[in-house]
Scaffold this motif. Structure first.
Motif, PDB file in Angstrom:
ATOM      1  N   GLU A 485      32.419  60.834  17.485  1.00 54.41           N
ATOM      2  CA  GLU A 485      32.417  60.998  18.941  1.00 54.41           C
ATOM      3  C   GLU A 485      32.664  59.653  19.606  1.00 54.41           C
ATOM      4  O   GLU A 485      32.101  58.637  19.209  1.00 54.41           O
ATOM      5  N   ASP A 486      33.527  59.647  20.629  1.00 49.30           N
ATOM      6  CA  ASP A 486      33.862  58.418  21.337  1.00 49.30           C
ATOM      7  C   ASP A 486      32.897  58.185  22.492  1.00 49.30           C
ATOM      8  O   ASP A 486      32.548  59.115  23.227  1.00 49.30           O
ATOM      9  N   PHE A 487      32.495  56.930  22.650  1.00 50.22           N
ATOM     10  CA  PHE A 487      31.607  56.550  23.742  1.00 50.22           C
ATOM     11  C   PHE A 487      32.214  55.362  24.480  1.00 50.22           C
ATOM     12  O   PHE A 487      33.046  54.628  23.946  1.00 50.22           O
ATOM     13  N   GLY A 488      31.755  55.163  25.732  1.00 48.40           N
ATOM     14  CA  GLY A 488      32.193  54.007  26.500  1.00 48.40           C
ATOM     15  C   GLY A 488      33.548  54.207  27.157  1.00 48.40           C
ATOM     16  O   GLY A 488      34.170  55.271  27.059  1.00 48.40           O
ATOM     17  N   ILE A 489      34.009  53.146  27.830  1.00 51.02           N
ATOM     18  CA  ILE A 489      35.283  53.196  28.558  1.00 51.02           C
ATOM     19  C   ILE A 489      36.087  51.939  28.228  1.00 51.02           C
ATOM     20  O   ILE A 489      35.617  50.831  28.499  1.00 51.02           O
ATOM     21  N   PRO A 490      37.270  52.071  27.668  1.00 51.75           N
ATOM     22  CA  PRO A 490      38.122  50.896  27.413  1.00 51.75           C
ATOM     23  C   PRO A 490      38.395  50.148  28.718  1.00 51.75           C
ATOM     24  O   PRO A 490      38.436  50.758  29.795  1.00 51.75           O
ATOM     25  N   ILE A 491      38.604  48.835  28.635  1.00 51.13           N
ATOM     26  CA  ILE A 491      38.797  48.006  29.822  1.00 51.13           C
ATOM     27  C   ILE A 491      39.938  48.519  30.705  1.00 51.13           C
ATOM     28  O   ILE A 491      39.808  48.578  31.934  1.00 51.13           O
ATOM     29  N   LYS A 492      41.056  48.894  30.086  1.00 46.48           N
ATOM     30  CA  LYS A 492      42.187  49.392  30.875  1.00 46.48           C
ATOM     31  C   LYS A 492      41.781  50.605  31.701  1.00 46.48           C
ATOM     32  O   LYS A 492      42.137  50.713  32.887  1.00 46.48           O
ATOM     33  N   ASP A 493      41.037  51.509  31.090  1.00 46.05           N
ATOM     34  CA  ASP A 493      40.585  52.701  31.816  1.00 46.05           C
ATOM     35  C   ASP A 493      39.572  52.332  32.895  1.00 46.05           C
ATOM     36  O   ASP A 493      39.538  52.955  33.970  1.00 46.05           O
ATOM     37  N   GLN A 494      38.734  51.341  32.622  1.00 41.25           N
ATOM     38  CA  GLN A 494      37.778  50.884  33.634  1.00 41.25           C
ATOM     39  C   GLN A 494      38.521  50.382  34.871  1.00 41.25           C
ATOM     40  O   GLN A 494      38.131  50.677  36.001  1.00 41.25           O
ATOM     41  N   ILE A 495      39.585  49.621  34.640  1.00 37.81           N
ATOM     42  CA  ILE A 495      40.370  49.081  35.760  1.00 37.81           C
ATOM     43  C   ILE A 495      40.995  50.220  36.573  1.00 37.81           C
ATOM     44  O   ILE A 495      40.934  50.227  37.810  1.00 37.81           O
ATOM     45  N   ASP A 496      41.567  51.212  35.873  1.00 41.42           N
ATOM     46  CA  ASP A 496      42.189  52.348  36.558  1.00 41.42           C
ATOM     47  C   ASP A 496      41.157  53.142  37.362  1.00 41.42           C
ATOM     48  O   ASP A 496      41.411  53.520  38.520  1.00 41.42           O
ATOM     49  N   MET A 497      40.003  53.393  36.751  1.00 41.45           N
ATOM     50  CA  MET A 497      38.962  54.159  37.435  1.00 41.45           C
ATOM     51  C   MET A 497      38.433  53.396  38.647  1.00 41.45           C
ATOM     52  O   MET A 497      38.173  53.986  39.710  1.00 41.45           O
ATOM     53  N   ALA A 498      38.268  52.070  38.493  1.00 44.23           N
ATOM     54  CA  ALA A 498      37.773  51.243  39.599  1.00 44.23           C
ATOM     55  C   ALA A 498      38.763  51.259  40.763  1.00 44.23           C
ATOM     56  O   ALA A 498      38.375  51.406  41.935  1.00 44.23           O
ATOM     57  N   LYS A 499      40.051  51.121  40.448  1.00 46.62           N
ATOM     58  CA  LYS A 499      41.079  51.128  41.489  1.00 46.62           C
ATOM     59  C   LYS A 499      41.101  52.466  42.225  1.00 46.62           C
ATOM     60  O   LYS A 499      41.154  52.515  43.469  1.00 46.62           O
ATOM     61  N   ASN A 500      41.064  53.551  41.467  1.00 51.49           N
ATOM     62  CA  ASN A 500      41.091  54.883  42.083  1.00 51.49           C
ATOM     63  C   ASN A 500      39.880  55.101  42.982  1.00 51.49           C
ATOM     64  O   ASN A 500      39.992  55.663  44.082  1.00 51.49           O
ATOM     65  N   ALA A 501      38.710  54.659  42.514  1.00 52.27           N
ATOM     66  CA  ALA A 501      37.485  54.846  43.293  1.00 52.27           C
ATOM     67  C   ALA A 501      37.531  54.065  44.595  1.00 52.27           C
ATOM     68  O   ALA A 501      37.261  54.603  45.683  1.00 52.27           O
ATOM     69  N   LEU A 502      37.884  52.782  44.508  1.00 62.89           N
ATOM     70  CA  LEU A 502      37.914  51.939  45.706  1.00 62.89           C
ATOM     71  C   LEU A 502      38.975  52.418  46.696  1.00 62.89           C
ATOM     72  O   LEU A 502      38.749  52.416  47.912  1.00 62.89           O
ATOM     73  N   SER A 503      40.114  52.824  46.195  1.00 58.99           N
ATOM     74  CA  SER A 503      41.189  53.309  47.075  1.00 58.99           C
ATOM     75  C   SER A 503      40.748  54.576  47.791  1.00 58.99           C
ATOM     76  O   SER A 503      40.968  54.742  49.001  1.00 58.99           O
ATOM     77  N   ALA A 504      40.111  55.486  47.042  1.00 55.68           N
ATOM     78  CA  ALA A 504      39.662  56.742  47.639  1.00 55.68           C
ATOM     79  C   ALA A 504      38.551  56.529  48.658  1.00 55.68           C
ATOM     80  O   ALA A 504      38.388  57.322  49.585  1.00 55.68           O
TER      81      ALA A 504
END
Length: 825
Positions: A485-504
């Motif tokens: 089972e995979d856990f955590g968030i790779p850095i690239k995905d963290q950056i994408d999620m952070a950008k999407n959240a802040l933009s929204a």
């Protein structure tokens, strides 16, 4: 699950399966108590008009979609509805009658609309024995064992079999029906086909249901045991969300139809046979899409007038409000709250407590749709709206590995002891020896709990954890695999999620010293529906874990570097704080204060002082609504409610929700919306291709309508879409409640959640969605998303457009808008 493959069915059975599925889609899902999220009870009908659905539900299950006309007459008498409001509705509906004439001709509420006949209802009348209640009780008793979620000490249903097969097996040996007078009931059950579709086909043929009446009959039968039907629909919902197929509700429908057939065969009464043949004429003649019954139509006009009156007041409130200009100086803090109506009160008071603090409204999962796995838990919890699939799995941990392992073992041990103690208390033999010698030892705790000195049970998130462990809990974002089972968030995905959240959030510049990511949750005891007060956007859980993940990601230096490359520059001295707003006590906790540098100790103290002042002001407002304002200490009375195990109304939840405003906060700052409006921050000028608006209209707007319509349904017909009297609730199967000792699984909200004993705290009002954006952009999104357009075209949502803080246009359907006459408003 049964085989519904076309290869296993005849052409006629495949066609019948389509009709069966259509009937099943009319049943809205209900989620279990462990994540009791709000759901639109009319979910399967939004493609049809509000008025036509009112007609069908009245016919199919005697379900009401308005309050009695006496409620609206009273509103007219006290001036909350005007004759002009009624005139406006009559004009819109092309009714050639004046408001006064309309009111004079109103029919009495005692008028009954004929409902679809079923065998159980007809048999109850003919034999003068309540077979409807008997059928519901027997099926519900079996369902509570088959769908049990760990409450039962032992289980009698064969859960290895599919739904229909399990019921058929048990009913083939259950003597209760025959002991109650149903001759050869077991024999009749055993003679049924094994395939659910084939058994429904067989039953429809034997019962002689006309082809044109099959859909209505099946819908009516589903509503007979509507609670468990809704629970089966929820299982189908989850299966389909993750790529599976439906079938559980189809099998449950096969159970219901089979019971109808076997009931008729076992009674074998000539009078029943004649009455049934006569009743079948109903299915030949009825057309649920035909002209509205006059009585239903009159009450719908009154309801529409009530909606118009409320909308007029909302428009007027914005018209009189002077919007504030955006501040130029850097904010001390920006507090991001969930769009929840309870946040509106706290946000308003927080801004009043400190003018250097700005607030932002955003969906409470903060665009981090995670699956969260607490310490010592085998499975994770979906921390996102039930409309969405979960994203990455995040593990909870303690920073110190040795302490983490010790806490893990301690939590597991306490869980094992709890289970052993539970078996001891509820065992067939040990329960007798438990009561007498052990009962007295509970007396001190009983006294302290009763007087609010202690909490009857620990908070679920704190069970088995020490105070230090609770304080040191953190989230692990490191991407890794364990046991496949995979856990955590790779850095690239963290950056994408952070950008999407802040933009929204419309927060991509002008960051304050602190950004408070503020989830919300409730604290109460002895309330089966407690999770219904938590964050719906977090799947019926507290928003704590989402806030922690969001803050950890946004404080990550690598993430900030990645965001900087994409044009979002977060100042080095900006700290994201993970917070939780307790909506029952209006306290705000900060979980990662350790991330605040010593140089900002004075600033964080200023923020905390403002949070405390806002909490005090909010508690006073809530005490007034609770009629606790005469108390010597209203502040303390609010705290007491959170741990009072006899308290029926620990908080009002989202009662009163009737508006959703999508606009810059400057348009609503200082405006008292009475804790009845969802607030989503949005600046269309920063939304280049309107992708954020599309996201808001297809997700938060839909979710807020679910919440609004759950409260609406629980108010206008608590018998069918609510859960009755909270004092009579008994938890069953760990998934829902009975009202009393048996009957159907209850759905929706208890009366105590919407009524204070004298007046409705939630009145039946459809959601007014106010959006500040170009009308063309709104129309383009409606054209693109049929399901969203259905909500506004068919009257489930009232859509309004805003310009520069003033409501200027109302949506009339078919992508047409009407400019609002401010003089009339």
């Amino acid at each position: 699950m049964a085989n519904f493959s076309p290869d296993q069915l005849s052409k006629e059975q495949v066609k019948l399966l389509e009709v069966i599925r259509a009937a099943c889609k009319k049943i809205a899902p209900v989620w279990p108590l462990e994540r009791f999220v709000a759901v639109n009870p009319y979910l399967g009908f939004t493609h049809r008009t509000f008025e036509n659905v009112a007609q069908e539900l009245a016919i199919a299950g005697d379900i009401q979609m308005t309050l009695p006309s006496s409620f609206y007459k009273e509103k007219l008498e006290i001036g909350e509805i005007s004759l002009e409001d009624i005139e406006q509705v009559l004009k819109q509906k092309n009714k050639n009658i004046s408001a006064s004439s309309f009111l004079n001709r109103l029919q009495e509420d005692q008028y009954e609309i004929p409902s679809a006949p079923t065998v159980n209802k007809l048999a109850s009348v003919i034999t003068d024995k309540d077979w409807s209640r008997f059928m519901v009780d027997r099926i519900s008793s079996w369902a509570s064992t088959y769908f049990d979620n760990g409450q039962a000490s032992w289980n009698t249903a064969n859960r290895d079999l599919n739904v229909f097969a399990s019921w058929k097996l048990e009913s083939g040996i259950d003597k209760s029906p025959e002991l109650s007078g149903l001759k050869h009931f077991r024999k009749n059950v055993k003679s049924l086909p094994d395939n659910p579709v084939k058994v429904i086909e067989y039953a429809l043929n034997v019962l002689d249901i006309p082809k044109e009446g099959i859909d209505l009959y099946l819908h009516s039968v589903l509503l007979t045991v509507g609670g468990w039907s809704a629970y089966a629909a929820r299982i189908d919902w989850d299966n389909e969300l993750y790529g599976g197929t439906d079938g559980v509700l189809i099998e449950f429908l096969a159970v219901l139809v089979s019971y109808e057939l076997c009931l008729k065969k076992s009674i074998n009464n000539a009078k029943l046979e004649d009455a049934w043949n006569e009743a079948l004429k109903f299915y030949h003649l009825i057309n649920t899409e035909s002209e509205l019954d006059l009585h239903i139509n009159d009450k719908l006009i009154l309801q529409e007038a009530f909606d118009v009156a409320h909308q007029r007041k909302l428009i007027d409130k914005f018209e009189k409000h002077e919007k504030l200009n955006a501040k130029k100086e850097r904010a001390l803090a920006q507090a991001v709250f969930c769009i929840d109506v309870r946040s509106e009160v706290f946000r308003r008071n927080l801004e009043a407590a400190n003018s250097k603090i700005e607030t932002i409204g955003f969906a409470g999962f903060f665009a981090f749709p995670i699956k969260y796995k607490p310490i010592g838990h085998q499975d994770g919890e979906a921390q996102c709206p039930v409309l969405l699939q979960t994203g990455p799995t995040i593990k909870e941990e303690l920073k110190d590995k040795e302490q983490h392992q010790k806490t893990l073992e301690n939590r597991k041990l306490k869980r094992q002891i709890h289970q052993m103690w539970k078996y001891f208390k509820s065992g067939a033999v040990t329960c007798f020896s438990y009561v007498s010698p052990m009962g007295l030892s509970y007396l001190p705790k009983l006294i302290t709990d009763s007087f609010g000195i202690t909490r009857p049970v620990p908070h679920p998130d704190e069970v088995g954890l020490s105070k230090s462990s609770i304080q040191n809990k953190r989230v692990s974002l490191v991407a890794k695999s364990e046991n496949g089972e995979d856990f955590g968030i790779p850095i690239k995905d963290q950056i994408d999620m952070a950008k999407n959240a802040l933009s929204a959030m419309s927060l991509s510049e002008d960051f304050g010293k602190f950004v408070l990511i503020t989830g919300h949750g409730a604290s109460m005891v002895n309330n089966p529906h407690a999770t219904g007060y938590d964050c719906g956007a977090c799947g019926g859980h507290s928003g704590e874990s989402n806030a922690k993940v969001a803050a950890a990601v946004l404080n990550n230096k690598e993430v900030r570097e990645g965001l900087n490359e994409q044009g979002i520059q977060i100042p080095f001295d900006t700290t994201f704080l993970a917070c939780l707003h307790d909506t029952t006590t209006d306290e705000v906790s900060i979980f990662n204060e350790y991330d605040v540098p010593q140089s900002q100790a004075g600033l964080i103290k200023e923020v905390k002082n403002a949070l405390n002042k806002a909490g005090e002001a909010t508690r006073i407002e809530r005490a007034v609504r609770f009629a606790d304002h005469n108390s010597k200490d209203p502040d303390n009375s609010i705290f007491y409610r959170s741990k009072d195990w006899a308290q029926l109304r620990p908080e009002w939840g989202l009662a009163g929700c009737s508006a959703f405003v999508v606009a810059p906060r400057t348009h609503t700052t200082g405006l008292d919306l009475e804790g009845k409006s969802f607030l989503h921050s949005y600046d269309w000028k920063k939304d280049k291709n309107f992708s954020i608006l599309e996201l808001i209209m297809t997700a938060p707007m839909v979710v807020t309508s679910w919440i609004n319509l759950q409260y609406y349904g629980s108010t206008v017909d608590n018998l069918h879409f609510g859960s009755g009297n909270k004092t009579l609730h008994n938890v069953t199967a760990g998934v829902g409640v009975f009202e009393g000792y048996g009957g159907d699984l209850r759905v929706g909200l208890p009366m105590q959640s919407i009524h204070d004993g004298e007046n409705f705290q939630h009145e039946p009002l459809r959601l007014n969605v106010v959006i500040e954006a170009p009308i063309l952009a709104i129309n383009n999104i409606l054209e693109k998303h049929e399901s969203v357009r259905d909500l506004v075209d068919n009257g489930w949502i009232k859509l309004l457009a805003m310009n520069e803080g003033k409501i200027t246009h109302s949506y009339n359907g078919a992508l047409n808008w009407e400019k609002i006459d401010k003089a009339a408003a």
